[in-house]
Every structure is written in C-alpha cells, then in structure tokens.
Motif scaffolding. Structure first.
Motif, PDB file in Angstrom:
ATOM      1  N   VAL A  78      77.084  66.568  28.644  1.00  0.00           N
ATOM      2  CA  VAL A  78      78.223  65.874  29.230  1.00  0.00           C
ATOM      3  C   VAL A  78      79.487  66.609  28.819  1.00  0.00           C
ATOM      4  O   VAL A  78      79.778  66.727  27.635  1.00  0.00           O
ATOM      5  N   ASN A  79      80.215  67.109  29.797  1.00  0.00           N
ATOM      6  CA  ASN A  79      81.511  67.713  29.517  1.00  0.00           C
ATOM      7  C   ASN A  79      82.561  66.622  29.705  1.00  0.00           C
ATOM      8  O   ASN A  79      83.016  66.354  30.814  1.00  0.00           O
ATOM      9  N   LYS A  82      85.715  67.197  31.668  1.00  0.00           N
ATOM     10  CA  LYS A  82      85.491  67.336  33.105  1.00  0.00           C
ATOM     11  C   LYS A  82      85.152  65.994  33.752  1.00  0.00           C
ATOM     12  O   LYS A  82      85.578  65.704  34.863  1.00  0.00           O
ATOM     13  N   VAL A  83      84.363  65.207  33.046  1.00  0.00           N
ATOM     14  CA  VAL A  83      84.023  63.880  33.569  1.00  0.00           C
ATOM     15  C   VAL A  83      85.301  63.086  33.827  1.00  0.00           C
ATOM     16  O   VAL A  83      85.487  62.485  34.885  1.00  0.00           O
TER      17      VAL A  83
END
Lengths: 458, 458
Positions: A78-79, A82-83
């Motif tokens: 999970v970035n 970016k999310v």
C-alpha cells in the motif's frame, strides 16, 4: 451596513440547502443562500464520496491478501501517499467540482458568504458586513463532529471525518473512537490499508442493526478482522511520543495503548447552536434542544424551517436532499403546512460485510405480530465469492405477509436492500416479490430464499 | 427383459427433470426418472457454477492488475493448476454434491440409469436391459455442445463447455469460437488468467443485447481488452504443433493463427434427436425439428412433454426449473392443458462489464411506441470503482410510462437487472419506481437517473 431584504433565506449551501434552493428558485428571485466556509457538500468533501474512495482502495488491498484462495499468488504494497492522493484527486476533480459547477451557475445575487446568526425574528447578520431580512428562513447549516474533552491532551493527534481526508500519508496506528457508521467504515478501511487499528465503543452497540442476533453477528464478524473493544469508557488520554489512551472496559479491566492518531467518530452535532435562535424568538427547552415538527420540518409558530444534518437526526444523503425540498415546500406554503411524503427508510453501511436496514427496524416492530424470515448470508454465489459471513432477516406482517422491514449483514447487501426498498415502498407481500425471476447464481437468490423461509413460518 | 409400468416417465435428472420430479412425486408414486450418465445438473457440472468460479478467480487476477490506480502496488502470478483445482473442488464439494444429496434422497424405485429411446408410443427402452411403459413422458434430456466438422483435424485440441472444466492446467493460448454467453464469459476469464485468447465470431453479433447502439458498445468495450474478430468464417483447421485456424473475415482478409487449444462455444443442440421420437408417433417436420406448444410445453395430440435445454431454446437455470414444473403440470392434467405463468424474462452475462436483458428486448419492441431512456454506465459509485464502461437503456411504453424492458452493459448490471425485473413483473411505471429511496452513492443511482432521463422525454 448593507441590508438585503428577501422573501427567503437559506442558511447553508450543502445538500439540504441546495435541495431547498432548487425548489424555491423556480418560483421566485427573492431569495438568498448563505454559506459559511468553502462551497461543496459534506457528502462530497468529507462524507460519502471520500470515504467510498478510501474504502475502494482498501478493498483492493484486501483482495490481494485474499486472492491466494482462488489460486492467484500475489503480493502488494500500500502506497499510503498515493492512496490518499488518488482519493483527494477524484474527490476534488469529480465530486466537489461537480458541486461547485452547480453552485457556480447560481446567480451571484442569490449567494452570500459568511456565518449567519439571528439578531431578531426574520433578521440575520452575516459575518460582520451584511444584514439579511427574510420573511422565511430555512436552517440547513449542517453539523460538525463532536469531540469529547477527554481528548484535549492529545488534540494535535485527533482526526475527525472532517480532517482525516486531508492527511498526506497513512499513520502507522490509529485509535478509532466509536462504533457507528463512520467509525466502522473508516476503521476497517484504515486497517485494510495496513494501519494498526483499534476500535473503542461505549455501550456495546455496534453498527445500526437492531435485532439482538444481528448485533451479535455484527460484533462476531467484524471482530474476526478488527481489534474491537465494544463496551467501556475512555478515562484518560495523554501525549508521550504518541497519543496514549486509557480505556476502562465495562467488565472492569483497563486497557492502555499508544497510537499515532486518534480518529474521533462519536457523532456529529447540529450547527444550529451557532445561530442564536433565541434571538429569533424560538425558545430552547431545558436540554438546549429546539423542537421542530418532524413532519413539516418547521418550528410551530415561526416562519423557520430546518433540513438535513442541522436537524441532528443525521439523515443520509438522499434524505437530506428530500428534506431540503420538504422544508422549502412548507416555507412556500407558510402558514399552511404541507405533509411531506417521506420515502421508505434505507440505511447502508459500506463495511465488509455491509450492513443495511430497510423499512422498519426489528426494534420498531417488536410490539407488532411479525414473522421473522432468517438465513445465513451464504447463497451459492456468495460461496463462489468466498464471502459467506453475515445474516439476513426480513420482517413480515403476520396477518398479511406484507414486508415491513429487513436487517442485513452480508456481502453485496446494498443491492438486496434496494430491491426490498422498492417492495416496501409499494407495500408488497413476500409472495408478490417471489413472482419475480431470480437469476442463478446471484446474490438475489438469498432474498428469494429468506422470503420463502418467512413464508413457511406463516 | 424387465418391464416397468408407470404413469409418468421423466427422461433426464437435470434441472428441468428435477423440477418435474418435485411436482409429480408429491402426487403419485407411479413414476420413474431416467438418467443417462452421472447425476448432477448441467448448471452444477459444466455450466453456471464452474464458470462463475473461474470468473471469480479471473476477477481477482484482474483486480491485481488494476489496483495501482488506487495506490496499491502489487504483483501476482496465476497458478493455473491451483485455479482449476479450486474451481473443481468447490464445484464438486459444494454444488454437485448438493445436487447428488438431493438425488440420493429420491427412492431407488424412482430412478433408472441408462440412455432412453422410444420403441413405440408410451414405450421406452433404457440401455439394453429395461423397458419402461409410461402413460405420460417428459423429455428433459438436455443438450450437448455442437462442434462443426471444420474442427475435425484439430479435434484432440478442441474443448467445449462440457470438457473445459476438466483440464488440469491452463493452456498458453486458446481460440474461442463464438461470441455468445459461454464464449464471452470463458474467453474473458481465460484472458484474465493469462491465457493468450482470440475470439472468433460469425455474424458480427456479440453478446445478447439487441439495440444497435448496445451491440456497438459491447463490441467496442470488450475489444479494448480482448482480441475479437466479430464477423467471418473458420475456413480450415489443421494440426502442426498446435491447432491452426484459418479464418476469413467478412470484409475479405484472412487471418491464420495457431493455438494450444480451441474452445468451441457456438451453441448447444438438444438431445431429443437421440430419442427416436418418430417411434412414439411424433412426426418430424421437413427440417427435422419437432413442434411442441411453447405455452404448455406439450406435443399436441401426444402425452409427451418437454422442458429445459431439450427444447433447444436454452432456458437459463431458473427457467429450466420452472419449465420442468410446467411440463409436469400439463402431464398431470393431460389431456387438458394448464396455461403456464411465465416469469419476466431475465438474462445476465457474467462478463466485465456485465450484460443484462430484462423484460422485452429492443428488437421485440421496435414496432411499439416506446421511449428509450439512455445513459452511460457511470454513476458516482462507478467512478469510485473506476468502472465506467458501458451503457444502460430502459424502454417505457410511451402512452403510460410503464417499464417494458431494458438492456444493460455495465459493472454490477446484474443488480439493477433484478430491480427492473421486480418492477416489470408488477407492471410498474418509471414514476412508481422513482418513489423508492436510492442510496448515495450506489450503482442504483444509475437506475434512478435513466428512469428520470426517460421521463423527461415523454
């Protein structure tokens, strides 16, 4: 000081305010809408839309973790930045922008910016510069998150639904205070995005389903994935390289943990208290609440109307919009009243599994003679999806077989909820719904099966 | 030779046969059900269930490829053997097993195994050993995939829906012959599982939607992902370290490619031709087809009834079951007939985006005065999901606003299809459906918007 004299003033340009505006502006030019802060609805900015964007990202992260069952070997990272960027980009460019475009088209002389308060009946002051005199006033001033004083020592780490969507990276850990819709939706999403998450309830109640078995099923199912303390009190908080939370569980034991962030989601309060409603001649009762008529959304004896979150009932989006229109209708017919035709209640929690309540709740029906149709949420299609958690209950009027309400906990519950909502809106019996075709294999087979289950008990 | 003399014989123990059995066995013990080959329905063994299991795995693989958009960085490997093992394990242990348990409970003297054929009116021979005399006979003998002779040179590489679910590993490449429901569902699933896939159509028609714009939208949308030749003829095939397929496109150009496997999905034919129906006194017309009354599912003048795939109309599962019961009803009332109450037509393709047809198709309505409500398949929720391909059309009776039918191409279309199916079943107008609550943001908002779009055109 500039004085504006109009027939109608709408305080708030959110969903309810715009609902009222859409109705009144068709009939007259003599109106203003007063907005405090940037335009854009609670729904688009801090509610429905950003939360669903975050949940969708979380679902993708979760899918990766569960895909091995299907023979797909995968790894994911999970970035967080970016999310959150994607969430804000979509929110701002799609949903808030759409809203602002709508507001943009509203003629300038219909819009005033600033915080409004009453100085006399029919008389408002907006910010420091403008006075508005209006024959009829609609309060659509929304709500704000409530933060208990116990969190004062860690306030710099406190987030609410109003601020969480502005963070630039995901915290490592978060305490979620509350077990209502916002707490559960966001708590589960953060957990699935890799944030170490703990949820703290108060009364033991979790989510919105009212049947004791559904409550129990909700707690059991969500506790399989999430760390939840359902019942207790936050006794003390302090700052020490994190927000420390000391929580006493109802059965006595105390739990103390430290978190990067604290998401307080214990409810929202109406902004009506900021309006100096007493100056308008509306008396407050002893608890400080104002009493309006929920059918007409008007304050009896006053040309004042209320809609949306401002009512403190926290209607869901489509209800807030409907309420804006109902309040407008009553304002336009004042002193006559127009009885509002309310839609069938429909509430959906976008957790996994989802929760939904349609029509009357079990609690509301307890004194009536009803048949409870009941099944695990496990149709053949749910087995295919490997999503078999949960339970469905439908409530039939014993005498007629009419569907009165339903409570659902399960994957894709939102869709069965809408079918039930159409059936209840048209007062259908279980037998009538069973005349429809149900495709195999579809989630809707569960609806057929639970209605047949109820029919057999009659 | 053993001779069994009964009131009713049912040929076939699939979905339609079991539907008939469930009805007749309640009234009499004088019946037999004759099954050729292993028990278990087409649906459970080679149809609905294994295809949906494969599609779900493919969806997971696809999700991994599309998750970066949401800020989730991931990589995945499709383990073909595991995908197929899981599919078969779930199919056999859940769905086929459930069916076999049901068959298990049927008394032994109601079951005969072997292939049946007529030797005289009311007189069957089953395999080589048993004769059955029955006053009324229900043909529920199902269908088999049709394979054109052009594929004879590569027959060892040919798969059909009857055999594809038995392969132990995924092929590297597959040619899919056909653009109907089986071809599209399985072709897309194989592609998403990493199989190099090419689809070959014949007439240019793709999927089941009938409006020219919907046809075009289907081809455009699916061609973004899949290699599709919509219109042409397979001229020649040969084996040379693979199955070579020479295909002439309608506009003249020839394409020649080689594949590991060829999935022939050009349709299924009824097994009725294996029954020697002439011996029962039923005359075949000049094309070799038998004519039965589609309302009563009976052969006029004969105590013979037909249901399910055997009719060559290829009903979907819930219709096959209904048909078994209708045929049984007519058998029990013979020589009187019982007019069957058919459900609202409902067809769903589990492609991505899904296709659905509810009620009357555009083609069927062309001569009527209708209003076409129409929108792209892009509600706020669809934007959140990043699934905005497709289109929705609803057809209203111009005079009354009654919903007559709809064609959908879009993500989660199956659920909107069911709501429309309930509305059409109860002859609702668009206005009546619009009285229901629609949650925000839900896919169902699209239904609201398209009905409003249609209303505005009236």
């Amino acid at each position: 000081m500039k004085i504006i004299d109009v027939e109608y003033a709408i305080i708030g340009a959110g969903t309810a305010g715009l609902g009222a505006y859409s109705k009144i502006s068709r009939k007259t030019d003599s109106l203003v809408m007063i907005q405090d802060g940037p335009y854009g609805t609670t729904c688009a900015r801090v509610g429905c839309m950003p939360s669903k964007l975050l949940i969708t990202a979380a679902d993708h992260a979760h899918d990766i973790e569960t895909s091995e069952f299907f023979g797909i070997e995968s790894t994911g990272t999970v970035n967080g930045r970016k999310v959150l960027e994607r969430m804000r980009r979509e929110r701002d460019h799609r949903f808030v922008a759409r809203n602002l475009q709508y507001v943009e088209k509203i003629p300038a002389h219909h819009k005033i910016e600033g915080r409004a308060r009453f100085i006399a009946p029919g008389h408002l002051i907006v910010g420091d510069g403008v006075e508005v005199k209006a024959k009829k006033i609609i309060l659509a001033c929304g709500s704000r998150p409530e933060i208990s004083e116990v969190f004062n020592p860690v306030l710099s780490r406190v987030l609410t639904s109003d601020t969480i969507f502005e963070i630039t990276d995901l915290p490592r850990s978060v305490a979620v205070i509350g077990l209502g819709v916002i707490a559960l939706e966001l708590g589960q999403a953060l957990h699935r995005l890799g944030v170490k998450t703990t949820l703290y309830g108060r009364s033991g109640k979790i989510g919105g389903l009212t049947h004791p078995d559904m409550q129990q099923e909700t707690l059991k199912t969500l506790s399989n994935e999430l760390e939840i303390y359902p019942s207790g009190t936050v006794e003390r908080t302090w700052e020490d390289e994190g927000a420390w939370i000391q929580y006493r569980q109802s059965h006595g034991e105390t739990v103390t943990k430290v978190f990067d962030r604290v998401l307080v989601a214990t409810g929202r309060v109406s902004n009506v208290d900021r309006l100096d409603l007493e100056a308008a001649g509306v008396s407050s009762d002893q608890h400080g609440n104002r009493s309006f008529d929920p059918d007409t959304l008007s304050y009896p004896g006053h040309p004042i109307f209320i809609a949306g979150d401002a009512t403190d009932v926290l209607p869901v989006w489509h209800e807030a919009f409907d309420e804006g229109r109902i309040a407008a209708d009553n304002a336009m017919h004042y002193p006559d009243t127009v009885d509002a035709k309310r839609r069938t209640p429909l509430m959906i929690y976008f957790t996994d599994p989802q929760m939904a309540i349609i029509g009357k709740t079990y609690q509301e029906l307890q004194s009536q003679e009803i048949i409870v149709g009941e099944l695990p949420f496990a149709s053949p299609r749910h087995i295919v999806w490997n999503k078999v958690d949960g339970r469905i209950q439908v409530y039939l009027e014993a005498r007629t077989g009419k569907i009165l309400g339903a409570e659902l906990l399960g994957y894709q519950a939102e869709h069965l909820a809408h079918i039930l909502a159409l059936a209840i809106t048209h007062q259908m019996t279980a037998e009538q719904v069973l005349e429809m075709p149900i495709y195999h294999p579809s989630a809707e087979e569960l609806l057929r099966d639970v209605l047949e289950n109820a029919q057999r008990k009659r």
